[in-house]
Scaffold this active site. Sequence first.
Site, PDB file in Angstrom:
ATOM      1  N   HIS A   1       0.832  -1.163   0.015  1.00 55.66           N
ATOM      2  CA  HIS A   1      -0.041   0.165  -0.096  1.00 55.66           C
ATOM      3  C   HIS A   1       1.006   1.326  -0.078  1.00 55.66           C
ATOM      4  O   HIS A   1       1.086   1.704   1.077  1.00 55.66           O
ATOM      5  CB  HIS A   1      -0.961  -0.160   1.019  1.00 55.66           C
ATOM      6  CG  HIS A   1      -2.077   0.827   1.106  1.00 55.66           C
ATOM      7  ND1 HIS A   1      -3.500   0.242   1.474  1.00 55.66           N
ATOM      8  CD2 HIS A   1      -2.315   1.961   0.632  1.00 55.66           C
ATOM      9  CE1 HIS A   1      -4.380   1.236   1.216  1.00 55.66           C
ATOM     10  NE2 HIS A   1      -3.547   2.416   0.792  1.00 55.66           N
TER      11      HIS A   1
ATOM     12  N   HIS B   1       1.635   5.075  -1.930  1.00 55.35           N
ATOM     13  CA  HIS B   1       1.045   6.207  -2.520  1.00 55.35           C
ATOM     14  C   HIS B   1       2.388   6.701  -3.140  1.00 55.35           C
ATOM     15  O   HIS B   1       3.021   7.471  -2.504  1.00 55.35           O
ATOM     16  CB  HIS B   1       0.263   7.194  -2.020  1.00 55.35           C
ATOM     17  CG  HIS B   1      -1.080   6.407  -1.600  1.00 55.35           C
ATOM     18  ND1 HIS B   1      -2.340   6.407  -2.443  1.00 55.35           N
ATOM     19  CD2 HIS B   1      -1.411   5.967  -0.358  1.00 55.35           C
ATOM     20  CE1 HIS B   1      -3.318   6.009  -2.008  1.00 55.35           C
ATOM     21  NE2 HIS B   1      -2.834   5.630  -0.575  1.00 55.35           N
TER      22      HIS B   1
ATOM     23  N   ARG C   1       2.269   8.918  -6.250  1.00 54.08           N
ATOM     24  CA  ARG C   1       1.870  10.118  -6.425  1.00 54.08           C
ATOM     25  C   ARG C   1       2.234  10.611  -8.043  1.00 54.08           C
ATOM     26  O   ARG C   1       1.952  11.750  -8.349  1.00 54.08           O
ATOM     27  CB  ARG C   1       2.369  11.299  -5.331  1.00 54.08           C
ATOM     28  CG  ARG C   1       1.948  11.195  -4.010  1.00 54.08           C
ATOM     29  CD  ARG C   1       0.436  11.379  -3.911  1.00 54.08           C
ATOM     30  NE  ARG C   1       0.231  11.745  -2.302  1.00 54.08           N
ATOM     31  CZ  ARG C   1      -0.875  10.916  -2.122  1.00 54.08           C
ATOM     32  NH1 ARG C   1      -1.602  10.008  -2.611  1.00 54.08           N
ATOM     33  NH2 ARG C   1      -1.277  10.904  -0.696  1.00 54.08           N
TER      34      ARG C   1
ATOM     35  N   ASN D   1      -4.600   5.841  -7.307  1.00 58.12           N
ATOM     36  CA  ASN D   1      -5.174   7.183  -7.150  1.00 58.12           C
ATOM     37  C   ASN D   1      -4.277   8.412  -7.525  1.00 58.12           C
ATOM     38  O   ASN D   1      -4.087   9.233  -6.792  1.00 58.12           O
ATOM     39  CB  ASN D   1      -5.943   7.461  -5.713  1.00 58.12           C
ATOM     40  CG  ASN D   1      -4.771   7.445  -4.570  1.00 58.12           C
ATOM     41  OD1 ASN D   1      -3.812   6.804  -4.711  1.00 58.12           O
ATOM     42  ND2 ASN D   1      -5.401   8.024  -3.515  1.00 58.12           N
TER      43      ASN D   1
ATOM     44  N   ASP E   1      -8.476   2.338  -4.068  1.00 54.05           N
ATOM     45  CA  ASP E   1      -8.185   2.930  -2.873  1.00 54.05           C
ATOM     46  C   ASP E   1      -7.958   4.635  -2.894  1.00 54.05           C
ATOM     47  O   ASP E   1      -7.886   5.100  -3.672  1.00 54.05           O
ATOM     48  CB  ASP E   1      -6.694   2.363  -2.622  1.00 54.05           C
ATOM     49  CG  ASP E   1      -6.250   3.109  -1.261  1.00 54.05           C
ATOM     50  OD1 ASP E   1      -6.887   2.649  -0.131  1.00 54.05           O
ATOM     51  OD2 ASP E   1      -5.277   4.121  -1.265  1.00 54.05           O
TER      52      ASP E   1
ATOM     53  N   HIS F   1     -10.768  -0.359  -0.074  1.00 60.54           N
ATOM     54  CA  HIS F   1     -10.540   0.411   0.945  1.00 60.54           C
ATOM     55  C   HIS F   1     -12.067   0.629   1.396  1.00 60.54           C
ATOM     56  O   HIS F   1     -13.045   1.121   0.702  1.00 60.54           O
ATOM     57  CB  HIS F   1     -10.069   1.909   0.265  1.00 60.54           C
ATOM     58  CG  HIS F   1     -10.344   3.109   1.111  1.00 60.54           C
ATOM     59  ND1 HIS F   1      -9.307   3.909   1.211  1.00 60.54           N
ATOM     60  CD2 HIS F   1     -11.556   3.697   1.783  1.00 60.54           C
ATOM     61  CE1 HIS F   1      -9.835   5.000   1.908  1.00 60.54           C
ATOM     62  NE2 HIS F   1     -10.909   4.833   2.346  1.00 60.54           N
TER      63      HIS F   1
ATOM     64  N   ASP G   1       0.388   2.457   3.994  1.00 62.41           N
ATOM     65  CA  ASP G   1      -0.364   3.410   3.513  1.00 62.41           C
ATOM     66  C   ASP G   1       0.365   4.616   3.309  1.00 62.41           C
ATOM     67  O   ASP G   1      -0.164   5.803   3.666  1.00 62.41           O
ATOM     68  CB  ASP G   1      -1.622   3.504   4.415  1.00 62.41           C
ATOM     69  CG  ASP G   1      -2.881   4.567   3.633  1.00 62.41           C
ATOM     70  OD1 ASP G   1      -2.458   4.722   2.442  1.00 62.41           O
ATOM     71  OD2 ASP G   1      -3.601   4.573   4.157  1.00 62.41           O
TER      72      ASP G   1
ATOM     73  N   HIS H   1       2.002  14.175   1.512  1.00 60.83           N
ATOM     74  CA  HIS H   1       1.237  15.377   0.951  1.00 60.83           C
ATOM     75  C   HIS H   1       2.289  16.545   1.111  1.00 60.83           C
ATOM     76  O   HIS H   1       2.742  16.745   2.341  1.00 60.83           O
ATOM     77  CB  HIS H   1       0.115  15.661   1.798  1.00 60.83           C
ATOM     78  CG  HIS H   1      -1.229  14.475   1.184  1.00 60.83           C
ATOM     79  ND1 HIS H   1      -1.638  14.427   0.339  1.00 60.83           N
ATOM     80  CD2 HIS H   1      -1.694  13.477   2.194  1.00 60.83           C
ATOM     81  CE1 HIS H   1      -2.720  13.559   0.142  1.00 60.83           C
ATOM     82  NE2 HIS H   1      -2.659  12.990   1.284  1.00 60.83           N
TER      83      HIS H   1
ATOM     84  N   PRO I   1      -5.954  13.693   3.742  1.00 63.91           N
ATOM     85  CA  PRO I   1      -5.821  12.649   4.727  1.00 63.91           C
ATOM     86  C   PRO I   1      -4.575  11.867   4.175  1.00 63.91           C
ATOM     87  O   PRO I   1      -4.306  11.819   3.039  1.00 63.91           O
ATOM     88  CB  PRO I   1      -6.994  11.904   4.508  1.00 63.91           C
ATOM     89  CG  PRO I   1      -7.586  11.991   3.265  1.00 63.91           C
ATOM     90  CD  PRO I   1      -7.015  13.343   2.747  1.00 63.91           C
TER      91      PRO I   1
HETATM   92  O1  DOR Z   1      -5.403   8.713   4.396  1.00 63.51           O
HETATM   93  C1  DOR Z   1      -5.546   8.399   3.224  1.00 63.51           C
HETATM   94  N1  DOR Z   1      -4.602   8.986   2.196  1.00 63.51           N
HETATM   95  N2  DOR Z   1      -6.253   7.503   2.861  1.00 63.51           N
HETATM   96  C2  DOR Z   1      -6.380   6.789   1.695  1.00 63.51           C
HETATM   97  O2  DOR Z   1      -7.064   6.027   1.283  1.00 63.51           O
HETATM   98  C3  DOR Z   1      -5.833   7.797   0.626  1.00 63.51           C
HETATM   99  C4  DOR Z   1      -4.413   8.199   0.866  1.00 63.51           C
HETATM  100  C5  DOR Z   1      -4.248   9.417  -0.162  1.00 63.51           C
HETATM  101  O3  DOR Z   1      -4.252   8.980  -1.157  1.00 63.51           O
HETATM  102  O4  DOR Z   1      -3.603  10.363   0.331  1.00 63.51           O
END
Ligand code: DOR
Length: 429
Positions: free
Chosen positions: A58, A60, A62, A92, A149, A176, A302, A306, A320
């Site tokens: 899991h 990300h 980006r 995503n 997700d 998710h 996860d 950001h 989030p």
């Molecule tokens: O906190 C999260 N951030 N939960 C998710 O399912 C997506 C993820 C994100 O892509 O930032």
Amino acid sequence: MKADIVIRGGTILDESGERRGDVAIAGDRIVGVGDGLTGDREIDAGGCLVTPGFVDLHTHLRQPGKEEAETIETGSRAAALGGYTAVLAMPNTTPTIDSASVVREVLELGRAAPCDVHTSGAITVGRAGEQLAPMAEMAKLGVRVFTDDGSGVQDDRLMRRAMEYAAGLGVLLAQHCEVTSLSEGTCMHEGEVSARLGLPGQPSEAEELMVMRDIALSRLTGARMHFQHISTAGSVAMISAAKAAGMAITAEAAPHHFTLTDESCAGYDATFKVHPPLRSAGDLAAVRAGLASGDLDAIATDHAPHAPQDKELPFDKAPPGMLGLEYALALALTNLVDSGIGMTVSDVIAALSWKPARIAGIDDHGRPIAVGSPANLAVFDPEHRWCIDASGGASRSRNVPYVGMEVRGRVTATILAGEAVVLDGKAQR
Ligand code: DOR
């Protein structure tokens, strides 16, 4: 055979157990395991554990679309520093990873990365939950896991069809779990703390209703099902019961859900905002117990970078997510092994390495440390104590919710296909 690298003097820990020994590597394979091995280059593993590399189900990354937060290069460097030799990228991105062309782009960028980059594909086009994505086309390129997700598939009938389609293709669906009609407009867990802070809360049931539905649909269709970032006691109980009934179900938990509770949100700092949200102390205990029993199979980060300007927004407006790749091992050793819940170091490595590798069909990783196996390895000092800082490590982002925590366990070397991509705790590329 002459070895290129010898990892000397460590304790080998893999699925078959624990033993002392050197590990010799030539090319991309392990060519020797035993005492007194020699090679062109030596990695001192005295006091360290030598394990199969970790596999994150899991991540990300980006890219494409949010390169100011992370890129495949920076995210995979963070992974390598965390002991990971393979990651599964989440879809995503912008555009969504929902077609062969975007899958190709991600895999192409991943080829230069210091860990193996696998990608998931979206279940629905644009993750919009309306129309199934061309899963067969993506599966042909090697995609083995599909997920929307960031959100869950809301429509029951569409999810049933997705399961039938996935079962036919022999791929895994990962969910998710979040029912948006209960979670929309919320920004933290619903409970005493949200009431005190005056922030709109999301009940545990937003997750649990979807876990319940997907267990039912998995029973109906016979499709395998993987549950992502499980965060509530009720979800753990349903997953345990479904497994006890013999269902083909797997699940993961994220480090933040076994480390932090909703009390962390008390300062309105959006670093602690995540989906699913940080829950109650009872939920945290249930997640730990689920990992200890093995009903929660894997630890998955996860890792959700950001950019600082986004995380500085007010709690209800900020996106989030939190970083995880460089902290997962240490948080697991500190909060799972040392908390007296009956979890051993070997259980932790199982949850970080061979169990997730198997769930996602990432065959070259998590394998026993034996002659002929691919040389994808992590070397770490389990007793090295350190304090997590706010730098964010190799990530482009700095949304670290663990700042100031004293933890133990630090990766000293990571070997990817026979190459030392991390040495002395430093990235080599
Ligand atoms: O906190 C999260 N951030 N939960 C998710 O399912 C997506 C993820 C994100 O892509 O930032």
